[in-house]
Motif scaffolding. Structure first.
Motif, PDB file in Angstrom:
ATOM      1  N   TYR A 215       0.794  -1.225   0.000  1.00 35.46           N
ATOM      2  CA  TYR A 215       0.000   0.000   0.000  1.00 35.46           C
ATOM      3  C   TYR A 215       0.832   1.282   0.000  1.00 35.46           C
ATOM      4  O   TYR A 215       0.269   2.373  -0.125  1.00 35.46           O
ATOM      5  CB  TYR A 215      -0.948   0.010   1.203  1.00 35.46           C
ATOM      6  CG  TYR A 215      -2.216  -0.758   0.942  1.00 35.46           C
ATOM      7  CD1 TYR A 215      -3.343  -0.130   0.414  1.00 35.46           C
ATOM      8  CD2 TYR A 215      -2.280  -2.121   1.201  1.00 35.46           C
ATOM      9  CE1 TYR A 215      -4.503  -0.833   0.156  1.00 35.46           C
ATOM     10  CE2 TYR A 215      -3.443  -2.845   0.956  1.00 35.46           C
ATOM     11  CZ  TYR A 215      -4.555  -2.192   0.427  1.00 35.46           C
ATOM     12  OH  TYR A 215      -5.710  -2.902   0.159  1.00 35.46           O
TER      13      TYR A 215
ATOM     14  N   SER B 136      -0.967  -1.739  -4.622  1.00 38.75           N
ATOM     15  CA  SER B 136      -2.399  -1.809  -4.352  1.00 38.75           C
ATOM     16  C   SER B 136      -3.205  -1.048  -5.415  1.00 38.75           C
ATOM     17  O   SER B 136      -4.273  -1.507  -5.840  1.00 38.75           O
ATOM     18  CB  SER B 136      -2.714  -1.257  -2.963  1.00 38.75           C
ATOM     19  OG  SER B 136      -2.341   0.099  -2.859  1.00 38.75           O
ATOM     20  N   GLN B 137      -2.698   0.098  -5.861  1.00 33.52           N
ATOM     21  CA  GLN B 137      -3.386   0.859  -6.889  1.00 33.52           C
ATOM     22  C   GLN B 137      -3.397   0.113  -8.218  1.00 33.52           C
ATOM     23  O   GLN B 137      -4.412   0.076  -8.920  1.00 33.52           O
ATOM     24  CB  GLN B 137      -2.716   2.230  -7.056  1.00 33.52           C
ATOM     25  CG  GLN B 137      -2.902   3.153  -5.866  1.00 33.52           C
ATOM     26  CD  GLN B 137      -2.083   4.425  -5.979  1.00 33.52           C
ATOM     27  OE1 GLN B 137      -0.896   4.382  -6.320  1.00 33.52           O
ATOM     28  NE2 GLN B 137      -2.700   5.570  -5.701  1.00 33.52           N
TER      29      GLN B 137
ATOM     30  N   GLU C  64      -5.802  -2.802  -8.003  1.00 39.53           N
ATOM     31  CA  GLU C  64      -7.191  -2.355  -8.090  1.00 39.53           C
ATOM     32  C   GLU C  64      -7.571  -2.045  -9.535  1.00 39.53           C
ATOM     33  O   GLU C  64      -8.655  -2.425 -10.004  1.00 39.53           O
ATOM     34  CB  GLU C  64      -7.391  -1.124  -7.213  1.00 39.53           C
ATOM     35  CG  GLU C  64      -8.828  -0.630  -7.173  1.00 39.53           C
ATOM     36  CD  GLU C  64      -9.029   0.565  -6.262  1.00 39.53           C
ATOM     37  OE1 GLU C  64     -10.183   1.023  -6.131  1.00 39.53           O
ATOM     38  OE2 GLU C  64      -8.027   1.036  -5.677  1.00 39.53           O
ATOM     39  N   GLU C  65      -6.677  -1.378 -10.245  1.00 39.22           N
ATOM     40  CA  GLU C  65      -6.940  -1.049 -11.645  1.00 39.22           C
ATOM     41  C   GLU C  65      -7.049  -2.302 -12.509  1.00 39.22           C
ATOM     42  O   GLU C  65      -7.799  -2.324 -13.494  1.00 39.22           O
ATOM     43  CB  GLU C  65      -5.824  -0.150 -12.183  1.00 39.22           C
ATOM     44  CG  GLU C  65      -5.819   1.250 -11.574  1.00 39.22           C
ATOM     45  CD  GLU C  65      -4.614   2.061 -12.003  1.00 39.22           C
ATOM     46  OE1 GLU C  65      -3.777   1.529 -12.772  1.00 39.22           O
ATOM     47  OE2 GLU C  65      -4.501   3.227 -11.574  1.00 39.22           O
TER      48      GLU C  65
ATOM     49  N   THR D 255      -9.069  -7.231  -3.303  1.00 36.36           N
ATOM     50  CA  THR D 255      -8.335  -6.381  -2.357  1.00 36.36           C
ATOM     51  C   THR D 255      -7.359  -7.235  -1.553  1.00 36.36           C
ATOM     52  O   THR D 255      -7.721  -8.324  -1.096  1.00 36.36           O
ATOM     53  CB  THR D 255      -9.313  -5.699  -1.385  1.00 36.36           C
ATOM     54  OG1 THR D 255     -10.249  -4.930  -2.139  1.00 36.36           O
ATOM     55  CG2 THR D 255      -8.571  -4.793  -0.416  1.00 36.36           C
TER      56      THR D 255
END
Length: 509
Positions: free
Chosen positions: A416, A429-430, A433-434, A439
């Motif tokens: 993160y 994490s980004q 997510e994309e 998660t």
């Protein structure tokens, strides 16, 4: 083929396994054969040292024979000047680790044999790490952690990484996660020492140049009371890996290559020592991956010689003095294997054995149902960075559910917070997510070994899964009819993007 076996004079032995692209040699008694060094087609053949002229014993004792790293560690910890494979010695243990699955049993044996009020041999040399069956409503699993907590309070154990609030792992500052990664992150792994743990993947710590192996509950109960264990000195296999590491390979590919060559029983009760320019170039986390799976080859332990990479990793993690050991130049190895890493390709281990090796590109027609990235093998910070690199390069979304389980709380924080190189500052994490991944879950062993039915990402029905874990036996991740393809984080991420077992070069080149 990218590998070969170094062996004594070929005229003295019977070659086998020619179908693997190298010559494996069966070795007779080492004591009956003089060491040789000869060149055959530019390949060095060296297993034994030249015969030495007879010398009188030194005034301080007998002349020492060359030893391997494992033999030296055993000799030091048993206060012997010389040891050879096959000898049984009482070893003084530097660190004993146990967790929530085996800890209660080990504690029970300790109390039964030493007494209900007995004290452990050293409360600062015992490390207790809940990590296996943590985030579950299973009462017996929860009770296991309670037993650990009660024992640690009773014994005043210094290193107990407790968890009480299961709803939010971050509310438990002492909780770490997967024991093998936590041991390294918390400074319990040190060159030249003996680390025993009630988990077969304790061998992971061999990446630090120490002897580390898994033991059973009975042995652990004995160590709790005495700090000693009777162990047999294993012979050593040496694996030399040279050549520039291709950008599409990771250490997981290297160890799958080795296991595929020697089989799941090829190193039974043997030390596996890794060296060569490729190994020297590996980070500590990649070395941990390499040593982590020696047990899947039957190995007693794995080792990487300590060097500047090791020392730098340990700088801010331990203040305990340590003394590395290295194999002598003339040390005797049972067998030696060489690999030209530059010629290797991404690999998978097909169901249902870690030695069922295949090229990832050969399995491109295998449709999958899910991808799992996590465990002591493939849930470290660099493993998630590797997966993120694939997702970033593709710019696409995953086509199958993709589960992410950081090994430890520190890894979760890295996922993160650390920017992925070349991403413009994006974190793992980004990027996950994309890409449409799940998660990142609470850090633990997760579904690597199945666990209670409510374990996150457990395979509760027959599925095909590409996983960065270490075993793919029937039922390993839950359902006994599940099919598990072991792979590197690169290959796992690439497979998530296509829905089929996929060679990561499709996204890296």
């Amino acid at each position: 083929m990218a590998s070969s076996t170094i062996a004594p004079n070929p005229t003295s032995f019977i070659p086998t396994k020619k179908d693997l692209g190298f010559t494996a040699i069966s070795t007779p008694s080492l004591s009956s054969i003089p060491k040789c060094k000869r060149t055959i087609s530019t390949k060095i053949c060296s297993v034994m040292a030249p015969q030495q002229s007879e010398r009188k014993p030194a005034t301080t004792g007998s002349v020492k024979t060359a030893m391997t790293m494992t033999e030296k560690i055993f000799a030091r910890s048993s206060k012997k000047t010389q040891l050879s494979p096959g000898e049984n010695v009482w070893v003084n243990v530097d660190t004993l680790m146990t967790h929530d699955v085996c800890g209660p049993g080990s504690i029970g044996i300790f109390k039964k044999e030493f007494g209900e009020n007995a004290k452990v041999w050293d409360k600062e040399k015992i490390v207790i790490i809940p990590d296996h069956y943590i985030f579950t409503s299973d009462e017996r699993a929860n009770r296991n952690v309670d037993i650990l907590r009660d024992f640690c309070m009773e014994q005043n154990i210094k290193y107990f990484y407790d968890i009480k609030d299961l709803s939010n792992f971050k509310a438990n500052p002492d909780y770490k996660g997967v024991c093998h990664i936590a041991l390294a992150q918390e400074g319990h792994c040190r060159p030249g020492e003996v680390l025993l743990g009630t988990d077969s993947h304790t061998c992971t710590a061999g990446a630090f140049g120490q002897f580390a192996t898994g033991i059973g509950n009975t042995d652990a109960g004995f160590v709790l009371g005495t700090g000693k264990l009777l162990l047999k000195v294993p012979p050593t296999l040496r694996f030399t890996m040279d050549g520039e590491m291709p950008s599409y390979l990771l250490a997981k590919d290297l160890i799958l290559q080795i296991i595929g060559e020697i089989s799941v029983s090829g190193a039974t009760y043997k030390a596996m020592e890794f060296d060569g320019t490729t190994v020297e170039s590996l980070t500590m986390e990649e070395r941990m991956t390499l040593c982590n799976m020696v047990v899947e080859a039957g190995g007693k332990n794995g080792l990487v010689p300590a060097d500047s990479t090791t020392y730098k990793y340990l700088e801010d993690k331990t203040s305990v003095a340590y003394e590395p050991v290295y194999s002598d130049e003339q040390a005797r190895f049972l067998s030696e294997y060489r690999f030209d890493v530059s010629k290797l390709e991404p690999l998978v281990a097909k169901p249902h054995s870690p030695d069922n090796r295949a090229l990832a590109r050969e399995c491109k027609d295998v449709k999958i149902d899910r991808v799992y990235i996590g465990s002591c093998t493939g849930g470290k910070t660099e493993d998630f960075m590797a997966a993120a690199k694939i997702f970033l390069a593709s710019g696409k979304k995953v086509k199958v559910p993709t589960f992410l389980v950081p090994a430890t709380q520190k890894v979760w924080m890295d996922v993160y917070s650390l920017p992925v190189p070349g991403s413009g500052g994006k974190t793992c994490s980004q990027i996950f997510e994309e890409a449409g991944c799940d998660t990142p879950a609470s850090p633990s062993c997760g579904a690597c070994l199945g666990g209670p039915k409510d374990t996150y990402a457990r395979m509760n029905e027959p599925m095909v899964c590409v996983s960065t874990t270490n075993r793919n036996f029937p039922g390993r991740m839950g359902h006994k009819e599940g099919q598990i393809y072991l792979a590197s984080p690169y290959t796992a991420a690439a497979s998530a993007l296509t829905g089929y077992v996929t060679d990561p070069r499709e996204f890296l080149q």
